[in-house]
Write a protein that holds these residues in place. Structure first.
Motif, mmCIF file in Angstrom:
data_model
loop_
_atom_site.group_PDB
_atom_site.id
_atom_site.type_symbol
_atom_site.label_atom_id
_atom_site.label_comp_id
_atom_site.label_asym_id
_atom_site.label_seq_id
_atom_site.Cartn_x
_atom_site.Cartn_y
_atom_site.Cartn_z
ATOM 1 N N GLU A 1 131.996 94.503 51.661
ATOM 2 C CA GLU A 1 130.543 94.621 51.680
ATOM 3 C C GLU A 1 130.113 96.014 52.160
ATOM 4 O OE1 GLU A 1 128.039 92.840 50.652
ATOM 5 O OE2 GLU A 1 129.353 91.329 49.802
ATOM 6 N N ASN A 2 130.793 96.539 53.156
ATOM 7 C CA ASN A 2 130.471 97.884 53.630
ATOM 8 C C ASN A 2 130.734 98.930 52.549
ATOM 9 O OD1 ASN A 2 129.734 96.965 56.195
ATOM 10 N ND2 ASN A 2 131.828 97.138 56.981
ATOM 11 N N LEU A 3 131.831 98.742 51.808
ATOM 12 C CA LEU A 3 132.168 99.675 50.743
ATOM 13 C C LEU A 3 131.192 99.548 49.574
ATOM 14 C CD1 LEU A 3 134.196 101.762 49.624
ATOM 15 C CD2 LEU A 3 135.555 99.848 48.753
ATOM 16 N N ARG A 4 130.853 98.316 49.217
ATOM 17 C CA ARG A 4 129.974 98.086 48.070
ATOM 18 C C ARG A 4 128.599 98.713 48.273
ATOM 19 N NH1 ARG A 4 125.920 94.761 46.961
ATOM 20 N NH2 ARG A 4 126.142 93.726 48.969
ATOM 21 N N SER A 5 128.069 98.609 49.476
ATOM 22 C CA SER A 5 126.741 99.141 49.732
ATOM 23 C C SER A 5 126.674 100.644 49.500
ATOM 24 C CB SER A 5 126.312 98.812 51.170
ATOM 25 O OG SER A 5 127.176 99.432 52.109
ATOM 26 N N HIS A 6 127.811 101.312 49.658
ATOM 27 C CA HIS A 6 127.835 102.754 49.413
ATOM 28 C C HIS A 6 128.083 103.051 47.938
ATOM 29 C CE1 HIS A 6 128.379 107.031 50.301
ATOM 30 N NE2 HIS A 6 129.376 106.989 49.423
ATOM 31 N N VAL A 7 128.987 102.302 47.305
ATOM 32 C CA VAL A 7 129.340 102.575 45.907
ATOM 33 C C VAL A 7 128.124 102.424 45.002
ATOM 34 C CG1 VAL A 7 130.777 101.825 43.970
ATOM 35 C CG2 VAL A 7 131.739 101.908 46.262
ATOM 36 N N GLU A 8 127.210 101.528 45.362
ATOM 37 C CA GLU A 8 126.023 101.307 44.536
ATOM 38 C C GLU A 8 125.206 102.578 44.327
ATOM 39 O OE1 GLU A 8 124.005 98.191 46.584
ATOM 40 O OE2 GLU A 8 124.987 96.595 45.451
ATOM 41 N N SER A 9 125.304 103.520 45.262
ATOM 42 C CA SER A 9 124.520 104.757 45.165
ATOM 43 C C SER A 9 125.279 105.897 44.509
ATOM 44 C CB SER A 9 124.060 105.199 46.566
ATOM 45 O OG SER A 9 125.184 105.541 47.374
ATOM 46 N N VAL A 10 126.528 105.674 44.108
ATOM 47 C CA VAL A 10 127.321 106.731 43.489
ATOM 48 C C VAL A 10 126.823 106.968 42.064
ATOM 49 C CG1 VAL A 10 129.629 107.417 42.730
ATOM 50 C CG2 VAL A 10 129.342 106.213 44.899
ATOM 51 N N HIS B 1 127.612 104.824 38.513
ATOM 52 C CA HIS B 1 128.006 103.438 38.763
ATOM 53 C C HIS B 1 126.934 102.501 38.223
ATOM 54 C CE1 HIS B 1 128.306 99.742 41.305
ATOM 55 N NE2 HIS B 1 129.605 99.930 41.082
ATOM 56 N N ILE B 2 127.326 101.516 37.409
ATOM 57 C CA ILE B 2 126.382 100.563 36.822
ATOM 58 C C ILE B 2 126.334 99.267 37.617
ATOM 59 C CG2 ILE B 2 125.877 99.157 34.785
ATOM 60 C CD1 ILE B 2 127.027 101.389 33.071
ATOM 61 N N GLY B 3 127.478 98.705 37.953
ATOM 62 C CA GLY B 3 127.512 97.454 38.702
ATOM 63 C C GLY B 3 128.935 96.959 38.861
ATOM 64 N N GLU B 4 129.083 95.876 39.608
ATOM 65 C CA GLU B 4 130.423 95.332 39.801
ATOM 66 C C GLU B 4 130.374 93.872 40.228
ATOM 67 O OE1 GLU B 4 132.327 96.554 43.840
ATOM 68 O OE2 GLU B 4 131.315 98.317 43.036
ATOM 69 N N GLN B 5 131.549 93.261 40.226
ATOM 70 C CA GLN B 5 131.708 91.869 40.640
ATOM 71 C C GLN B 5 132.931 91.745 41.541
ATOM 72 O OE1 GLN B 5 132.060 89.874 36.800
ATOM 73 N NE2 GLN B 5 129.987 89.066 37.013
ATOM 74 N N LEU B 6 132.822 90.853 42.519
ATOM 75 C CA LEU B 6 133.961 90.485 43.370
ATOM 76 C C LEU B 6 134.285 89.037 43.079
ATOM 77 C CD1 LEU B 6 135.936 91.016 45.746
ATOM 78 C CD2 LEU B 6 134.112 90.204 47.271
ATOM 79 N N CYS B 7 135.532 88.757 42.728
ATOM 80 C CA CYS B 7 135.947 87.410 42.336
ATOM 81 C C CYS B 7 137.153 86.981 43.166
ATOM 82 C CB CYS B 7 136.314 87.353 40.854
ATOM 83 S SG CYS B 7 135.097 88.098 39.741
ATOM 84 N N GLN B 8 137.205 85.669 43.463
ATOM 85 C CA GLN B 8 138.345 85.103 44.172
ATOM 86 C C GLN B 8 139.016 84.070 43.282
ATOM 87 O OE1 GLN B 8 137.463 83.016 47.855
ATOM 88 N NE2 GLN B 8 139.514 83.415 48.672
ATOM 89 N N SER B 9 140.337 84.073 43.290
ATOM 90 C CA SER B 9 141.098 83.163 42.439
ATOM 91 C C SER B 9 140.795 81.703 42.771
ATOM 92 C CB SER B 9 142.599 83.431 42.615
ATOM 93 O OG SER B 9 143.372 82.429 41.987
ATOM 94 N N ILE B 10 140.698 80.880 41.738
ATOM 95 C CA ILE B 10 140.496 79.436 41.950
ATOM 96 C C ILE B 10 141.819 78.731 42.222
ATOM 97 C CG2 ILE B 10 138.417 79.418 40.520
ATOM 98 C CD1 ILE B 10 140.111 78.157 38.287
ATOM 99 N N GLU B 11 142.929 79.463 42.068
ATOM 100 C CA GLU B 11 144.256 78.881 42.269
ATOM 101 C C GLU B 11 144.923 79.359 43.544
ATOM 102 O OE1 GLU B 11 145.876 80.350 38.689
ATOM 103 O OE2 GLU B 11 145.370 78.561 37.512
ATOM 104 N N ASN B 12 144.669 80.629 43.914
ATOM 105 C CA ASN B 12 145.301 81.211 45.093
ATOM 106 C C ASN B 12 144.251 82.007 45.854
ATOM 107 O OD1 ASN B 12 146.770 82.603 46.998
ATOM 108 N ND2 ASN B 12 148.289 83.425 45.571
#
Length: 386
Positions: free
Chosen positions: A54-63, A66-77
């Protein structure tokens, strides 16, 4: 791998240059970039990872770019995470990921992850409506799929203490080549090492998995002994036995290939050379783009000595690796240097530091520029069946 020394192909070879040039890699076509980061988080560190992200994302948004991004977590692991980001094009991402600011910002992330793997793709086709991006003109699609030769090209670069160049050159030239076979699907094809002043550039060609090949090379006893031997000569200290120190060193040393073009028929042999271009601050990417455009034109010219060109760029470090038909100084120095056409010399001089007389009448400036850009070949090793 064995040291390679081959004669230049016959210029009259009927197989030479019968097919138009082929650009198998380029970051300069303006298409959008999708970056995929696979992350394996330590057990129990998921919340720490999320807060750090979250700390990193808040900065990358202003680079810029940069258009956008997603953070995903595996449904299996639950230890497996996926970060995808989209960029207007590759150059702004490469500028960001190679910056010292990025190196500092991602450092806390590595305290809670076991392994990462970064993949980068140009967007070729898509479904759905890209209204927001299209309305702002933020990147397009890659016009057509690229066709390559199955070889991945990468380089690393670092500097040594002034005055130690001769000793470092001897160390880097005098070691046994590692086993070229990495596994059933990955093989080392070629390693070319050059010196320019106190800067070392090592270019590597791999068929298969680049990351697996780099790890394979780093684990070889003969390579580890060489790396240990040159440590006292480095301008920036490192400890390759410490994973964090090694990660930071290789992150800073990475010199990505941003463009690769070859003539339709390269012939059976060529002489390999490297040229270093002193870009002015902030001008490295634009300089690399101009060189790429010129090399594409050269690849279509049957009289050009340039058979193959790979341009590596990071910040203001621009290195052009060329396979030539004939000696470096045998042909027109402007063509060999990959300089833009005469009407673009003015722009060139705004990008290059120290090449202000490159376009001077009579070619004397070009000859001096070529000699100044030439890198000293330390070793060129090629796998027997590469």
């Amino acid at each position: 791998m064995t040291t390679m020394s081959t004669p230049a192909p016959d210029a009259s070879d009927p197989l030479t240059r019968q097919v138009a040039h082929q650009v198998s890699q380029s970051v300069f076509d303006g298409s959008r970039l999708r970056v995929v980061l696979l992350v394996e988080v330590y057990d129990g560190a998921q919340q720490q990872f999320l807060e750090t992200y979250e700390n990193l994302r808040s900065h990358v948004e202003s680079v810029p770019g940069h258009i956008g991004e997603q953070l995903c977590q595996s449904i299996e692991n639950p230890s497996q995470w996926l970060i995808t980001s989209e960029w207007e094009s590759a150059p702004p991402f490469l500028d960001w990921v190679s910056s010292e600011e990025h190196v500092r910002m991602v450092q806390p992330l590595h305290c809670c992850v076991r392994d990462t793997r970064s993949l980068r793709f140009h967007v070729v086709r898509e479904t759905g409506h890209r209204a927001a991006a299209d309305a702002q003109g933020r990147g397009g699609l890659q016009a057509a799929p690229r066709v390559g030769d199955g070889v991945i090209r990468h380089a690393i670069t670092f500097t040594v203490k002034p005055g130690s160049e001769e000793a470092v050159g001897r160390i880097l030239a005098d070691y046994a080549s590692p086993e070229p076979r990495v596994d059933d699907s990955t093989r080392l094809c070629r390693t070319s090492l050059f010196l320019h002043g106190n800067r070392v550039v090592r270019a590597i060609e791999v068929r298969g998995d680049l990351l697996a090949a780099l790890r394979h090379v780093a684990e070889q006893p003969e390579v580890r002994a060489v790396e240990e031997s040159i440590n006292p000569y480095l301008e920036q200290d490192r400890d390759l036995a410490d994973p964090e120190s090694a990660r930071v060193f290789y992150t800073r040393a990475a010199l990505p290939a941003v463009h690769h073009v070859r003539a339709g028929q390269e012939g059976r042999a060529a002489q390999r050379h490297a040229l270093s271009y002193p870009a002015r601050p902030g001008c490295g990417m634009r300089l690399a783009q101009l060189l790429a455009e010129r090399d594409e034109a050269a690849a279509d010219d049957p009289l050009s000595p340039v058979l193959c060109s790979t341009i590596f760029q990071r910040d203001d470090v621009v290195v052009r690796l060329v396979d030539l038909r004939g000696d470096l100084h045998a042909g027109d120095p402007a063509t060999t240097l990959g300089l833009p056409d005469p009407d673009r010399v003015a722009e060139l001089t705004t990008l290059l530091d120290g090449f202000t007389d490159a376009g001077s009448p009579g070619g004397g400036g070009l000859v001096r520029a070529l000699e100044g850009a030439r890198m000293e070949l330390v070793t060129d090793r090629r796998a027997p069946d590469a």
